[in-house]
Structure formats: C-alpha cells, structure tokens
Design an enzyme around this catalytic site. Structure first.
Site, PDB file in Angstrom:
ATOM      1  N   GLY A   3       0.778  -1.237   0.000  1.00 65.04           N
ATOM      2  CA  GLY A   3       0.000   0.000   0.000  1.00 65.04           C
ATOM      3  C   GLY A   3       0.809   1.285   0.000  1.00 65.04           C
ATOM      4  N   TYR A  19     -11.988   2.465  14.479  1.00 61.10           N
ATOM      5  CA  TYR A  19     -10.964   2.922  13.522  1.00 61.10           C
ATOM      6  C   TYR A  19     -10.880   4.451  13.528  1.00 61.10           C
ATOM      7  CZ  TYR A  19      -8.469   3.907   9.209  1.00 61.10           C
ATOM      8  OH  TYR A  19      -7.564   4.405   8.294  1.00 61.10           O
TER       9      TYR A  19
HETATM   10  N1  LIG Z   1      -6.245   3.157   2.159  1.00 58.87           N
HETATM   11  C1  LIG Z   1      -6.929   4.201   2.569  1.00 58.87           C
HETATM   12  O1  LIG Z   1      -7.935   4.613   1.951  1.00 58.87           O
HETATM   13  C2  LIG Z   1      -6.497   4.977   3.786  1.00 58.87           C
HETATM   14  C3  LIG Z   1      -7.196   6.171   4.087  1.00 58.87           C
HETATM   15  C4  LIG Z   1      -6.793   6.911   5.202  1.00 58.87           C
HETATM   16  C5  LIG Z   1      -5.748   6.469   5.972  1.00 58.87           C
HETATM   17  N2  LIG Z   1      -5.103   5.300   5.673  1.00 58.87           N
HETATM   18  C6  LIG Z   1      -3.996   4.877   6.540  1.00 58.87           C
HETATM   19  O2  LIG Z   1      -2.873   4.623   5.726  1.00 58.87           O
HETATM   20  C7  LIG Z   1      -1.998   3.701   6.407  1.00 58.87           C
HETATM   21  C8  LIG Z   1      -1.536   2.638   5.424  1.00 58.87           C
HETATM   22  O3  LIG Z   1      -2.660   1.920   4.984  1.00 58.87           O
HETATM   23  P1  LIG Z   1      -2.767   1.252   3.522  1.00 58.87           P
HETATM   24  O4  LIG Z   1      -4.029   1.744   2.928  1.00 58.87           O
HETATM   25  O5  LIG Z   1      -1.497   1.382   2.805  1.00 58.87           O
HETATM   26  O6  LIG Z   1      -3.026  -0.277   3.962  1.00 58.87           O
HETATM   27  P2  LIG Z   1      -2.380  -1.674   3.446  1.00 58.87           P
HETATM   28  O7  LIG Z   1      -2.301  -1.711   1.970  1.00 58.87           O
HETATM   29  O8  LIG Z   1      -3.188  -2.721   4.152  1.00 58.87           O
HETATM   30  O9  LIG Z   1      -0.891  -1.641   4.032  1.00 58.87           O
HETATM   31  C9  LIG Z   1      -0.708  -1.644   5.431  1.00 58.87           C
HETATM   32  C10 LIG Z   1       0.732  -1.931   5.763  1.00 58.87           C
HETATM   33  O10 LIG Z   1       0.826  -2.010   7.201  1.00 58.87           O
HETATM   34  C11 LIG Z   1       1.359  -3.298   7.526  1.00 58.87           C
HETATM   35  N3  LIG Z   1       0.792  -3.822   8.784  1.00 58.87           N
HETATM   36  C12 LIG Z   1      -0.514  -4.065   9.055  1.00 58.87           C
HETATM   37  N4  LIG Z   1      -0.626  -4.595  10.287  1.00 58.87           N
HETATM   38  C13 LIG Z   1       0.633  -4.698  10.785  1.00 58.87           C
HETATM   39  C14 LIG Z   1       1.175  -5.187  11.996  1.00 58.87           C
HETATM   40  N5  LIG Z   1       0.408  -5.706  12.957  1.00 58.87           N
HETATM   41  N6  LIG Z   1       2.517  -5.134  12.175  1.00 58.87           N
HETATM   42  C15 LIG Z   1       3.322  -4.643  11.216  1.00 58.87           C
HETATM   43  N7  LIG Z   1       2.872  -4.176  10.042  1.00 58.87           N
HETATM   44  C16 LIG Z   1       1.543  -4.201   9.833  1.00 58.87           C
HETATM   45  C17 LIG Z   1       0.969  -4.189   6.370  1.00 58.87           C
HETATM   46  O11 LIG Z   1       1.771  -5.353   6.381  1.00 58.87           O
HETATM   47  P3  LIG Z   1       1.383  -6.650   5.463  1.00 58.87           P
HETATM   48  O12 LIG Z   1       1.940  -6.321   4.099  1.00 58.87           O
HETATM   49  O13 LIG Z   1       2.081  -7.753   6.144  1.00 58.87           O
HETATM   50  O14 LIG Z   1      -0.108  -6.752   5.459  1.00 58.87           O
HETATM   51  C18 LIG Z   1       1.234  -3.246   5.207  1.00 58.87           C
HETATM   52  O15 LIG Z   1       2.601  -3.160   4.941  1.00 58.87           O
HETATM   53  C19 LIG Z   1      -2.792   3.186   7.603  1.00 58.87           C
HETATM   54  O16 LIG Z   1      -2.351   3.850   8.771  1.00 58.87           O
HETATM   55  C20 LIG Z   1      -4.234   3.588   7.296  1.00 58.87           C
HETATM   56  O17 LIG Z   1      -4.997   3.797   8.466  1.00 58.87           O
HETATM   57  C21 LIG Z   1      -5.460   4.559   4.588  1.00 58.87           C
END
Ligand SMILES: NC(=O)c1ccc[n+]([C@@H]2O[C@H](COP(=O)([O-])OP(=O)(O)OC[C@H]3O[C@@H](n4cnc5c(N)ncnc54)[C@H](OP(=O)(O)O)[C@@H]3O)[C@@H](O)[C@H]2O)c1
Length: 280
Positions: free
Chosen positions: A16, A166
């Site tokens: 991501g 969340y």
């Molecule tokens: N996507 C959206 O629309 C959105 C909107 C607002 C804010 N955000 C924020 O953006 C950030 C990144 O999210 P994303 O959308 O990129 O999500 P993502 O694609 O699910 O990526 C999340 C990353 O965090 C890692 N992770 C999850 N749980 C973990 C744990 N227990 N220990 C270590 N690493 C862990 C995952 O590892 P794995 O590869 O092993 O799963 C992955 O590398 C988050 O803080 C989220 O709240 C996202």
C-alpha cells in the site's frame, strides 16, 4: 535537494501507501529502514524497491507492531543499525471490523493504530532529536472527523464497533501528533500528520468476506490509486517546503484544519498520559 544518506524509517512498507512511499524515497536517495511483519512480503518488497531504484541502502526489519514487546525489540534493532534518524514515518495501520485482543491483552485497533505509533516514536525520540532537522510524520485519516474522544471506551470495553474504533484510532494519531509537536517546540524536530485520501490498497482485506467485498466495491467507485495516495506522505518526508513546519494536519500536500475535537489540548494531554501509563 539531495537526500543522499538521510535515514528514513517507514512502518508498513510491505504494501500500500507505505511501500509506494518507500519506492519513491529510495529513488530520491534516502537510506531506508523499513518495517514489515511477513517474511515473504519483506523479501518481495525489498527486491522490488532495490530493483526499481538501484538504491542498495534498503534494510528491512521484521516486527508485528500490534505487539508492544516487538515494538520495543524493533526500536533496539533500529538503533543498533542506525546512529541517526532523519525521518520516522509511522504508517502501518489496519481496520478491524470485529473486536479482538492482542496477545498482550490490548484491543487490536487501538494497539496497532495508536499505541504502536506512540511507543515506537517514544523509543526512537532521543535518536531523532539528536539528528538535525529531523521529522516525524504520522499517517492519520479524515476518518478522525467522524468521532469524538471517549476515554471510557478507548479499547472497546464498553462495546466495540469496527468503524467507530478505527475513526477513534485515527483521531488519536492527530491528537498524538499535536501533543508531540508541542513537546518538541524549541527542538530541531518537527511532527506532522496527514490524510492520504481514500486509496485503493489492501486496506481492510484482513477482515471477513462481507467486509472485504463492500470495501472493494467502495474502492472501485471512489478510491485514488496508490501513486496519488502516497504523495502527501512523500511530501512531508522530503519537501523543503515543510522545513520547520510542525503540529499540522495535511491533505493533498496542503495544511488543513482537523476536527475541533482533535484540537482540544486537555484531551491531547490526557491521551498522552493514558498511553504512557498503559505502556509503563
Ligand atoms: N487506504 C486508505 O484509503 C487509507 C485512508 C486513510 C488512511 N489510511 C492509513 O494509511 C496507512 C496505510 O494503509 P494502507 O491503505 O497502505 O493499507 P495496506 O495496503 O493494508 O498496508 C498496510 C501496511 O501495514 C502493515 N501492517 C498491518 N498490520 C501490521 C502489523 N500488525 N505489524 C506490522 N505491520 C503491519 C501491512 O503489512 P502486510 O503487508 O504484512 O499486510 C502493510 O505493509 C494506515 O495507517 C491507514 O490507516 C489509509
């Protein structure tokens, strides 16, 4: 501006927004300390970043950030590897539709999304503060706009619902950033947070099928791609435009107002004290 040799630590760099940010920052010449929890994904992401950028300064560390013990161990390993840290990008986060607890008895959402940011930052803070012009960047979300602080239910003990939990954890990210920035006043370190947009990532795919399907549908209709979604993180890590800027909430690479609740200083302090006590 050259970023050659500047150390940037990124959590959640195997997928991501975090991985996309890592790729771009590797291209700029940063020395990256990346955190993942899955050996295979770590190996794939490392190869992908090095092959795409030819930057060999990419080191991965393995830790499950839901475990505060592992966050402590990780901080030690990082401080053994790096004698300075220019930027910390707290990015790893997740959505948990159902209530669950970590092995340490903490509620999953609060543990990963808030406490891991809080503890990891605290453990690295002396090293970060000793590095000139250092930055701490916390990935929060506009989801924080949908909630208020309720200190009696931070860990779902009086009823858990995934989305409100969340939203609250992302409000914690904003409030933690503001309190941190205040505590850093007079130092050479800044702290800011951001909303990346609604981004088409793997976010939410750790949940049951019904949740995954509705999130996938929402992403197809309304989400931006990863490239756009990583822009504000990359901006806050690397742009000279934010030199000396601290205690701000960003979206689309611009400072904007966060919720009224996030600006209540008394609650920011209370959250800090509560988190500190919980981790002591
Ligand atoms: N996507 C959206 O629309 C959105 C909107 C607002 C804010 N955000 C924020 O953006 C950030 C990144 O999210 P994303 O959308 O990129 O999500 P993502 O694609 O699910 O990526 C999340 C990353 O965090 C890692 N992770 C999850 N749980 C973990 C744990 N227990 N220990 C270590 N690493 C862990 C995952 O590892 P794995 O590869 O092993 O799963 C992955 O590398 C988050 O803080 C989220 O709240 C996202």
């Amino acid at each position: 501006m050259s970023h050659q040799g500047k150390v940037c630590i990124i959590t959640g760099a195997t997928d991501g927004i975090g991985k996309e940010a890592a790729l771009n920052l590797a291209k700029m010449g940063f020395a990256l300390g990346l955190v993942g929890r899955n050996t295979e994904k770590i190996s794939e992401a490392k190869n992908e970043i090095i092959n795409a950028t030819n930057n060999q300064n990419v080191t991965f560390f393995k830790a499950n950030l839901s475990s505060m013990d592992q966050v402590r161990q990780l901080a030690k390993e990082i401080q053994t590897q790096f004698d300075h840290i220019d930027i910390l990008l707290n990015n790893a986060g997740a959505y948990f539709s159902d209530f669950g607890k970590t092995e340490e008895g903490l509620e999953n959402t609060f543990a990963l999304n808030h406490l891991s940011y809080f503890l990891f930052t605290d453990l690295l803070l002396d090293t970060i503060k000793a590095t000139p012009k250092s930055r701490i960047v916390n990935v929060a979300s506009d989801a924080h706009l949908n909630t208020n602080m309720s200190f009696d239910n931070l860990q779902g003990q009086n009823g858990y619902k995934g989305w409100p939990a969340y939203c609250k954890s992302k409000l914690c990210n904003v409030m933690f950033t503001y309190e941190l920035a205040r505590r850093l006043e007079g130092s050479d370190t800044t702290a800011n947070c951001l909303h990346p947009g609604f981004v088409n990532t793997n976010f939410g795919n750790n949940n049951k099928t019904s949740v995954r399907l509705s999130l996938t549908a929402a992403k197809v209709v309304g989400a931006i791609n990863i490239h756009k979604g990583a822009k504000t993180s990359i901006y806050l890590v690397s742009s000279t435009e934010v030199d000396g800027v601290s205690g701000q909430y960003f979206s689309k690479c611009q400072s904007k107002n966060s919720s009224a609740q996030s600006n209540v200083v008394e609650d920011q302090r209370r959250l800090w004290d509560f988190s500190e006590l919980l981790l002591s």
